[in-house]
Design a protein around this motif. Structure first.
Motif, PDB file in Angstrom:
ATOM      1  N   VAL A 186     -30.913  87.114  74.812  1.00  0.00           N
ATOM      2  CA  VAL A 186     -29.936  87.587  75.790  1.00  0.00           C
ATOM      3  C   VAL A 186     -29.109  88.739  75.213  1.00  0.00           C
ATOM      4  N   ASP A 187     -29.132  89.869  75.897  1.00  0.00           N
ATOM      5  CA  ASP A 187     -28.258  90.984  75.573  1.00  0.00           C
ATOM      6  C   ASP A 187     -26.920  90.693  76.266  1.00  0.00           C
ATOM      7  N   ALA A 188     -26.012  90.109  75.492  1.00  0.00           N
ATOM      8  CA  ALA A 188     -24.679  89.768  76.027  1.00  0.00           C
ATOM      9  C   ALA A 188     -23.662  90.772  75.491  1.00  0.00           C
ATOM     10  N   MET A 189     -24.142  92.002  75.329  1.00  0.00           N
ATOM     11  CA  MET A 189     -23.340  93.050  74.701  1.00  0.00           C
ATOM     12  C   MET A 189     -21.966  93.162  75.338  1.00  0.00           C
ATOM     13  N   SER A 190     -21.952  93.320  76.662  1.00  0.00           N
ATOM     14  CA  SER A 190     -20.671  93.603  77.322  1.00  0.00           C
ATOM     15  C   SER A 190     -20.005  92.358  77.881  1.00  0.00           C
ATOM     16  N   SER A 191     -20.528  91.165  77.570  1.00  0.00           N
ATOM     17  CA  SER A 191     -19.902  89.947  78.100  1.00  0.00           C
ATOM     18  C   SER A 191     -19.412  89.001  77.014  1.00  0.00           C
ATOM     19  N   GLY A 200     -24.757  99.745  62.996  1.00  0.00           N
ATOM     20  CA  GLY A 200     -25.248 100.549  64.110  1.00  0.00           C
ATOM     21  C   GLY A 200     -24.556 100.221  65.417  1.00  0.00           C
ATOM     22  N   SER A 201     -24.928 100.909  66.471  1.00  0.00           N
ATOM     23  CA  SER A 201     -24.389 100.599  67.794  1.00  0.00           C
ATOM     24  C   SER A 201     -25.178  99.421  68.363  1.00  0.00           C
ATOM     25  N   GLY A 202     -24.795  98.962  69.537  1.00  0.00           N
ATOM     26  CA  GLY A 202     -25.436  97.799  70.142  1.00  0.00           C
ATOM     27  C   GLY A 202     -26.951  97.911  70.272  1.00  0.00           C
ATOM     28  N   SER A 203     -27.428  99.092  70.637  1.00  0.00           N
ATOM     29  CA  SER A 203     -28.871  99.263  70.828  1.00  0.00           C
ATOM     30  C   SER A 203     -29.655  99.028  69.531  1.00  0.00           C
ATOM     31  N   PHE A 204     -29.042  99.391  68.402  1.00  0.00           N
ATOM     32  CA  PHE A 204     -29.713  99.158  67.117  1.00  0.00           C
ATOM     33  C   PHE A 204     -29.974  97.659  66.941  1.00  0.00           C
ATOM     34  N   VAL A 209     -33.330  89.147  78.638  1.00  0.00           N
ATOM     35  CA  VAL A 209     -32.540  89.549  79.811  1.00  0.00           C
ATOM     36  C   VAL A 209     -31.163  90.052  79.367  1.00  0.00           C
ATOM     37  N   VAL A 210     -30.580  90.907  80.195  1.00  0.00           N
ATOM     38  CA  VAL A 210     -29.209  91.380  79.965  1.00  0.00           C
ATOM     39  C   VAL A 210     -28.270  90.463  80.742  1.00  0.00           C
ATOM     40  N   HIS A 211     -27.184  90.050  80.138  1.00  0.00           N
ATOM     41  CA  HIS A 211     -26.235  89.160  80.831  1.00  0.00           C
ATOM     42  C   HIS A 211     -25.402  89.958  81.834  1.00  0.00           C
ATOM     43  N   CYS A 212     -24.488  90.786  81.340  1.00  0.00           N
ATOM     44  CA  CYS A 212     -23.771  91.666  82.259  1.00  0.00           C
ATOM     45  C   CYS A 212     -24.441  93.024  82.181  1.00  0.00           C
ATOM     46  N   GLU A 213     -25.100  93.461  83.272  1.00  0.00           N
ATOM     47  CA  GLU A 213     -25.725  94.790  83.281  1.00  0.00           C
ATOM     48  C   GLU A 213     -24.606  95.815  83.463  1.00  0.00           C
ATOM     49  N   THR A 214     -24.245  96.448  82.378  1.00  0.00           N
ATOM     50  CA  THR A 214     -23.114  97.365  82.371  1.00  0.00           C
ATOM     51  C   THR A 214     -23.382  98.597  83.232  1.00  0.00           C
ATOM     52  N   THR A 215     -24.641  98.839  83.535  1.00  0.00           N
ATOM     53  CA  THR A 215     -25.035  99.938  84.423  1.00  0.00           C
ATOM     54  C   THR A 215     -24.279  99.860  85.743  1.00  0.00           C
ATOM     55  N   ASN A 252     -17.541  96.693  69.570  1.00  0.00           N
ATOM     56  CA  ASN A 252     -16.634  97.491  70.404  1.00  0.00           C
ATOM     57  C   ASN A 252     -16.641  97.115  71.875  1.00  0.00           C
ATOM     58  N   LYS A 253     -16.973  95.851  72.170  1.00  0.00           N
ATOM     59  CA  LYS A 253     -16.891  95.450  73.584  1.00  0.00           C
ATOM     60  C   LYS A 253     -15.790  94.389  73.715  1.00  0.00           C
ATOM     61  N   CYS A 254     -16.119  93.197  74.228  1.00  0.00           N
ATOM     62  CA  CYS A 254     -15.032  92.279  74.603  1.00  0.00           C
ATOM     63  C   CYS A 254     -14.241  91.687  73.436  1.00  0.00           C
ATOM     64  N   ALA A 293     -30.082  99.950  83.447  1.00  0.00           N
ATOM     65  CA  ALA A 293     -30.511 100.821  82.349  1.00  0.00           C
ATOM     66  C   ALA A 293     -30.699 100.066  81.018  1.00  0.00           C
ATOM     67  N   TYR A 294     -29.907  99.013  80.819  1.00  0.00           N
ATOM     68  CA  TYR A 294     -30.002  98.324  79.529  1.00  0.00           C
ATOM     69  C   TYR A 294     -31.242  97.440  79.444  1.00  0.00           C
ATOM     70  N   GLY A 295     -31.627  96.858  80.562  1.00  0.00           N
ATOM     71  CA  GLY A 295     -32.902  96.142  80.613  1.00  0.00           C
ATOM     72  C   GLY A 295     -34.043  97.130  80.401  1.00  0.00           C
ATOM     73  N   GLU A 296     -33.918  98.286  81.062  1.00  0.00           N
ATOM     74  CA  GLU A 296     -34.961  99.313  80.921  1.00  0.00           C
ATOM     75  C   GLU A 296     -35.050  99.844  79.493  1.00  0.00           C
ATOM     76  N   ARG A 297     -33.916  99.879  78.804  1.00  0.00           N
ATOM     77  CA  ARG A 297     -33.935 100.323  77.403  1.00  0.00           C
ATOM     78  C   ARG A 297     -34.755  99.344  76.547  1.00  0.00           C
ATOM     79  N   MET A 298     -34.690  98.071  76.867  1.00  0.00           N
ATOM     80  CA  MET A 298     -35.503  97.092  76.129  1.00  0.00           C
ATOM     81  C   MET A 298     -36.996  97.341  76.362  1.00  0.00           C
TER      82      MET A 298
HETATM   83  C1  LIG Z   1     -23.029  98.737  75.446  1.00  0.00           C
HETATM   84  C2  LIG Z   1     -24.283  98.038  75.770  1.00  0.00           C
HETATM   85  C3  LIG Z   1     -25.418  98.115  74.929  1.00  0.00           C
HETATM   86  C4  LIG Z   1     -25.449  98.934  73.671  1.00  0.00           C
HETATM   87  O1  LIG Z   1     -25.178 100.251  73.862  1.00  0.00           O
HETATM   88  P1  LIG Z   1     -24.868 101.174  72.606  1.00  0.00           P
HETATM   89  O2  LIG Z   1     -24.509 102.463  73.235  1.00  0.00           O
HETATM   90  O3  LIG Z   1     -26.070 101.240  71.767  1.00  0.00           O
HETATM   91  O4  LIG Z   1     -23.719 100.515  71.875  1.00  0.00           O
HETATM   92  C5  LIG Z   1     -26.514  97.363  75.255  1.00  0.00           C
HETATM   93  N1  LIG Z   1     -26.539  96.570  76.344  1.00  0.00           N
HETATM   94  C6  LIG Z   1     -25.486  96.475  77.169  1.00  0.00           C
HETATM   95  C7  LIG Z   1     -25.573  95.563  78.346  1.00  0.00           C
HETATM   96  C8  LIG Z   1     -24.317  97.207  76.910  1.00  0.00           C
HETATM   97  O5  LIG Z   1     -23.273  97.091  77.735  1.00  0.00           O
END
Ligand SMILES: *Cc1c(COP(=O)(O)O)cnc(C)c1O
Length: 366
Positions: free
Chosen positions: A165-170, A62-66, A136-142, A191-193, A89-94
């Motif tokens: 820790v959501d370290a998705m983008s870090s 799945g993607s990161g959110s999954f 918590v989100v590490h790097c808030e990609t928002t 698909n990030k770093c 937005a990513y903290g809010e998604r949680m």
């Molecule tokens: C990319 C990202 C996600 C996951 O997003 P998807 O679109 O589901 O891949 C989650 N958190 C952060 C901080 C992101 O940068």
């Protein structure tokens, strides 16, 4: 060959060699393929500066959110309560996930251009002893702000809570030592770093914390514990594994190593970001996040004037070979430019030149 480079937070520009790996079909049942998964799992622990058996890595389709949702539903039982920290937005998604999953939760929310305060978190944990987890989100990609996970981790650890820790983008682009950061679940995606292609995410977890999660998930497909139980023996995924993506990811890990590891990659991203911030500032583009809080991952810029048309700017950049990203803020007009992926100094300099020329033409029109 692609027509343009992606200056986005993922999917991002990958190397030819990573893409080449996807031209072969692989059998999920075959030992050689399963071994690719095992090598990836080991390598992720090395990147996180931790060892087996204290930590373990689990990959999830799945993607990161999954994967975020998988951690939340697996790690947080009906009796637990999670404190979710948000400044984007990513903290809010949680928070959205916690609502749907009917998790007991409290939210500590700060403005998008501010870091959460570890003192405020300490206060919240002192006042509400029923909180068991902090997320918590590490790097808030928002926005591109980097949150102070070291300070937050110290507080969470001193209260003996589980730290997600959501370290998705870090992860892979910013050096992180999971053990000294007191992280129990660190989440990122292909698909990030690490510079792979989209299709799965991964969790690096404290083994004894994950071990206690059996039967807690309110989902079959997103049950991280069950996925781990099956995968840990020989690298077999439950359900179809994204074979092409996994092979590409294995190659991306080799390339990360060849580049000099996370420290070298961090430096490249930070240099990209520095070029971008300084050159655009001269042209009248103000960055939304203060320099000291800015991550090397992605930068949010305010529109330079009321007349500025993002659509036009975007199309012109695309014609010149660069795809940028729209903003994600509701109160101010912004756009974003990523500095991650297979993007180097010469790409950033070329982009800045294109933007400079664009602004000269625009200024002459006015
Ligand atoms: C990319 C990202 C996600 C996951 O997003 P998807 O679109 O589901 O891949 C989650 N958190 C952060 C901080 C992101 O940068």
């Amino acid at each position: 060959m692609s027509d343009y480079k992606l200056l986005t937070p993922g999917p991002l520009t990958t190397t030819e060699a990573v893409k080449q790996e996807m031209l072969k079909d692989r059998c999920t049942w075959d030992d050689e393929y399963k071994n690719v998964t095992q090598v990836i799992r080991k390598q992720l622990l090395v990147l996180a500066q931790v060892d087996e058996p204290d930590y373990t890595a689990v990959l999830m389709q799945g993607s990161g959110s999954f994967v975020v949702e998988s951690v939340l539903t697996t790690a947080i039982s009906e009796d637990d309560k999670v404190l979710i920290i948000t400044n984007g937005a990513y903290g809010e998604r949680m928070v959205e996930m916690a609502k749907v999953l009917k998790l007991q939760h409290v939210v500590y929310s700060v403005p998008y251009d501010e870091q959460p305060s570890s003192i405020a978190i300490q206060d919240l944990l002192e006042k509400d002893a029923s909180i068991t987890h902090v997320a918590v989100v590490h790097c808030e990609t928002t926005t591109g702000i980097l949150n102070p996970i070291k300070e937050i981790g110290e507080v969470v650890h001193s209260f003996n809570k589980t730290f997600i820790v959501d370290a998705m983008s870090s992860f892979g682009g910013v050096p992180m030592d999971l053990s000294s950061l007191h992280i129990d679940f660190c989440i990122s995606s292909a698909n990030k770093c690490i510079q792979g292609v989209p299709g799965f995410g991964f969790v690096i977890a404290k083994t004894n914390v994950l071990e206690k999660c059996k039967g807690q998930a309110r989902s079959v497909a997103l049950d991280l514990y069950h996925q781990w139980e099956v995968m840990k023996h020989d690298g077999k995924w439950r359900f179809t594994s994204p074979t092409h993506v996994v092979a590409a990811f294995a190659k991306a890990l080799v390339e990360l190593d060849e580049e000099g590891g996370i420290n070298a990659r961090y430096k490249r991203y930070a240099d990209n970001n520095q070029i971008l911030r300084s050159r655009l500032s001269v042209l009248g583009f103000e960055a939304y996040i203060a320099e000291g809080l800015q991550s090397p991952i992605i930068t949010t810029f305010l529109f330079p004037s009321k007349e500025f048309s993002f659509e036009h700017f975007y199309e012109e950049m695309k014609k010149a070979g660069f795809v940028i990203y729209p903003g994600k803020l509701t109160d101010v007009d912004t756009f974003r430019i990523g500095s991650i992926g297979d993007i180097h100094k010469e790409d950033m300099l070329a982009l800045c030149e294109v933007i400079e020329n664009y602004m000269v033409v625009k200024n002459n029109e006015n």
